[in-house]
Motif scaffolding. Structure first.
Motif, PDB file in Angstrom:
ATOM      1  N   ALA A 223      54.102  77.265 -65.040  1.00 13.95           N
ATOM      2  CA  ALA A 223      53.992  75.822 -64.766  1.00 13.95           C
ATOM      3  C   ALA A 223      53.139  75.139 -65.827  1.00 13.95           C
ATOM      4  CB  ALA A 223      53.401  75.607 -63.375  1.00 13.95           C
ATOM      5  N   SER A 224      52.051  75.793 -66.213  1.00 14.01           N
ATOM      6  CA  SER A 224      51.152  75.206 -67.206  1.00 14.01           C
ATOM      7  C   SER A 224      51.811  75.113 -68.575  1.00 14.01           C
ATOM      8  CB  SER A 224      49.876  76.046 -67.310  1.00 14.01           C
ATOM      9  OG  SER A 224      49.068  75.592 -68.363  1.00 14.01           O
ATOM     10  N   TRP A 388      50.715  59.856 -68.567  1.00 16.27           N
ATOM     11  CA  TRP A 388      51.677  60.169 -67.508  1.00 16.27           C
ATOM     12  C   TRP A 388      51.131  59.878 -66.114  1.00 16.27           C
ATOM     13  CZ3 TRP A 388      56.714  60.614 -67.161  1.00 16.27           C
ATOM     14  CH2 TRP A 388      57.428  60.720 -68.352  1.00 16.27           C
ATOM     15  N   ILE A 389      49.826  59.787 -65.970  1.00 11.17           N
ATOM     16  CA  ILE A 389      49.268  59.296 -64.699  1.00 11.17           C
ATOM     17  C   ILE A 389      49.782  57.884 -64.438  1.00 11.17           C
ATOM     18  CG2 ILE A 389      47.145  58.544 -63.548  1.00 11.17           C
ATOM     19  CD1 ILE A 389      45.696  60.845 -64.961  1.00 11.17           C
ATOM     20  N   SER A 426      56.495  63.264 -62.882  1.00 13.01           N
ATOM     21  CA  SER A 426      55.192  62.803 -63.372  1.00 13.01           C
ATOM     22  C   SER A 426      54.051  63.518 -62.645  1.00 13.01           C
ATOM     23  CB  SER A 426      55.041  61.294 -63.181  1.00 13.01           C
ATOM     24  OG  SER A 426      56.055  60.593 -63.840  1.00 13.01           O
ATOM     25  N   ILE A 427      54.187  63.652 -61.337  1.00 14.83           N
ATOM     26  CA  ILE A 427      53.159  64.350 -60.547  1.00 14.83           C
ATOM     27  C   ILE A 427      53.032  65.799 -61.009  1.00 14.83           C
ATOM     28  CG2 ILE A 427      52.580  65.199 -58.226  1.00 14.83           C
ATOM     29  CD1 ILE A 427      53.943  62.624 -57.139  1.00 14.83           C
ATOM     30  N   LEU A 428      54.180  66.461 -61.222  1.00 11.76           N
ATOM     31  CA  LEU A 428      54.163  67.853 -61.700  1.00 11.76           C
ATOM     32  C   LEU A 428      53.517  67.956 -63.075  1.00 11.76           C
ATOM     33  CD1 LEU A 428      57.721  69.070 -60.588  1.00 11.76           C
ATOM     34  CD2 LEU A 428      55.518  69.795 -59.653  1.00 11.76           C
ATOM     35  N   ILE A 434      46.424  71.298 -64.696  1.00 17.48           N
ATOM     36  CA  ILE A 434      45.112  71.346 -64.038  1.00 17.48           C
ATOM     37  C   ILE A 434      45.025  72.561 -63.119  1.00 17.48           C
ATOM     38  CG2 ILE A 434      43.556  70.149 -62.432  1.00 17.48           C
ATOM     39  CD1 ILE A 434      44.682  67.541 -63.359  1.00 17.48           C
ATOM     40  N   ILE A 435      46.108  72.819 -62.360  1.00 19.45           N
ATOM     41  CA  ILE A 435      46.109  73.919 -61.393  1.00 19.45           C
ATOM     42  C   ILE A 435      46.233  75.276 -62.102  1.00 19.45           C
ATOM     43  CG2 ILE A 435      47.378  74.946 -59.460  1.00 19.45           C
ATOM     44  CD1 ILE A 435      48.181  72.022 -58.703  1.00 19.45           C
TER      45      ILE A 435
END
Length: 492
Positions: A223-224, A388-389, A426-428, A434-435
């Motif tokens: 994911a990162s 992107w936020i 965008s949320i992803l 971060i995660i």
């Protein structure tokens, strides 16, 4: 007396100066009404293709580790940019105010998110974008002088700072000179893109396909890594969110604008994928990752004695992107300044030259600060995370206004599934790095954005008098030094 003199001087300039915005406006409007779908597509392609395609391939590959996922990411970024641009097209034709995302966030969520956007744009996203492009220019401009090794960082940073200073001065002195420079550099950009694509097609036709075998082997997917690869890929598509500004320049805009987006951005996507394929025809993944300037390495291996063409034209292309960024820098500041959300002097306009000189000089100064500690990849990640936020929040605003502002006229209407997809992606993009691989840089970025709340509460909501007492004499002296007046007066 000083203000009256400036007003008289400004009125005199409006009559005499051929660069006057008002004297140009009727001609421009007549030309704009004749713009066709083809011109709209050309504008989109010319706006998006810039420095990113010469910088990002290395970073995208570094994050996913193999040719196959790399090309897939480039295509997926194009799809996301197309969907995002369609969302912004609906927003731009529904709320016809300048200032980018600012008025959309203001209409949907009120002044606080809008202020945080202008705060972040003014001090993070736009100056860091300017810095990234000038660092890209410096890398390509210095690469031929250090064959076989990386140019020293001090050389790259000094050259980038010099580029920022020159571009800032040009755009502060003359609107016309900046636009002439932009036209020349845009032509140079399309020439180098064409040379790389045609060279790649010729090499493929000659059978150079060995680097595409087992193209998904050794890929590292998480994911990162995918999010960071998207950050770097989407940097090359930056500008997709500005496409609703061409509405006024298109004939039959409510038909031709979405068509321009649907045709134009996929055309850019094809160009980007073909350029990456061209790189991989002459370089293995390892060789591409080791290259300081990918296009220069490509030119050295393919064009032989004419290899100098590549760094020269890439330098032209990147400096053209930087000039375009600086050229459009004042819009957001004008709107935020009028709302009382930013220092008034930043929304002032030059009396003699009719340029947003204070805003441009401010952007240049902040960009130079970003150059000193940062490298390109760190700045791109920092920029993309922040931007992107607000892209996600702006597209979410479109969904919200479908229910809260049903009375607004929507000349362009898109299926609601499109903004839902863009919002979720965008949320992803924001949460995944971060995660999966948390870094302090992301925390600093969030804290900086939220620090805008303190500024808003103290200086916008409560409107404390002491900052105005401090800023008033500074504004007055800057006004006399730069010979600038409020933008509202300049357009009366």
């Amino acid at each position: 007396m000083g203000e009256e003199t400036l007003r008289k001087r400004r009125k005199s300039n409006k009559k005499e100066d051929g660069q006057s915005l008002q004297s140009q406006e009727p001609q421009t409007m007549n030309l704009q009404k004749q713009a066709t779908l083809f011109l709209g597509i050309c504008m989109i392609v010319g706006t998006i293709i810039g420095s990113g395609i010469f910088v990002s391939p290395k970073s995208v590959l570094a994050n996913v580790g193999a040719v196959g996922p790399c090309l897939t990411i480039w295509a997926a970024c194009g799809i996301l940019a197309t969907l995002g641009a369609l969302c912004f097209a609906e927003l731009g034709t529904m709320i016809t105010k300048s200032g980018g995302e600012y008025p959309y966030l203001m209409e949907a969520f009120g002044p606080i998110p809008a202020f945080l956007f202008s705060w972040t744009s003014l001090l993070v996203t736009k100056p860091s974008s300017f810095a990234i492009i000038c660092l890209s220019f410096a890398e390509y401009a210095s690469a031929p002088f250090y064959p076989g090794c990386d140019p020293p960082q001090v050389v790259i940073k000094c050259l980038a700072a010099a580029a920022i200073v020159v571009i800032t001065i040009v755009n502060s002195l003359s609107v016309k000179l900046g636009s002439y420079l932009q036209n020349f550099l845009t032509a140079a950009k399309m020439i180098i893109v064409t040379i790389i694509i045609v060279s790649g097609i010729v090499l493929l036709a000659q059978g150079k396909t060995e680097n595409f075998k087992d193209s998904f082997k050794d890929s590292k997917i998480s994911a990162s890594s995918i999010s960071l690869a998207f950050y770097n890929g989407l940097w090359a598509y930056d500008g997709w969110n500005q496409l609703n500004y061409i509405t006024e320049e298109l004939k039959n805009p409510y038909r031709n604008l979405p068509l321009s987006i649907i045709i134009g951005i996929p055309l850019v996507t094809v160009c980007y994928v073909l350029i990456n394929i061209s790189y991989f025809t002459v370089m293995t993944s390892t060789e591409l990752l080791q290259s300081q300037a990918v296009a220069v390495t490509f030119g050295d291996r393919v064009l032989y004695p004419a290899a100098w063409i590549v760094p020269l034209f890439v330098a032209f292309s990147t400096i053209g992107s930087a000039n375009g960024t600086c050229f459009t820098a004042g819009r957001l500041v004008y709107v935020a300044g009028r709302e009382g959300h930013m220092l008034k002097v930043l929304s002032y306009i030059s009396v003699k030259r009719l340029t947003p000189a204070p805003a441009i000089i401010f952007y240049g100064a902040i960009a130079i600060i970003y150059i000193i500690p940062g490298d390109i990849n760190t700045l791109i990640n920092y920029f993309s995370f922040a931007v992107w936020i607000f892209y996600g929040l702006t597209v979410f605003a479109l969904i919200v206004m479908r229910f809260t502002r049903k009375e607004l006229r929507r000349p362009i209407w898109i299926p609601i599934i499109i903004p839902v997809i863009v919002t979720l992606v965008s949320i992803l993009l924001v949460l995944a790095p971060i995660i999966s691989a948390p870094e302090l840089a992301y925390l600093y970025c969030v804290l900086f954005i939220l620090s805008g709340l303190i500024v808003y509460v103290l200086f916008v909501h409560f409107k404390f008098n002491w900052p105005q007492k401090i800023s008033k004499p500074i504004t007055m002296h800057l006004q006399m030094l730069l010979e600038v007046v409020p933008a509202e007066e300049a357009t009366e």
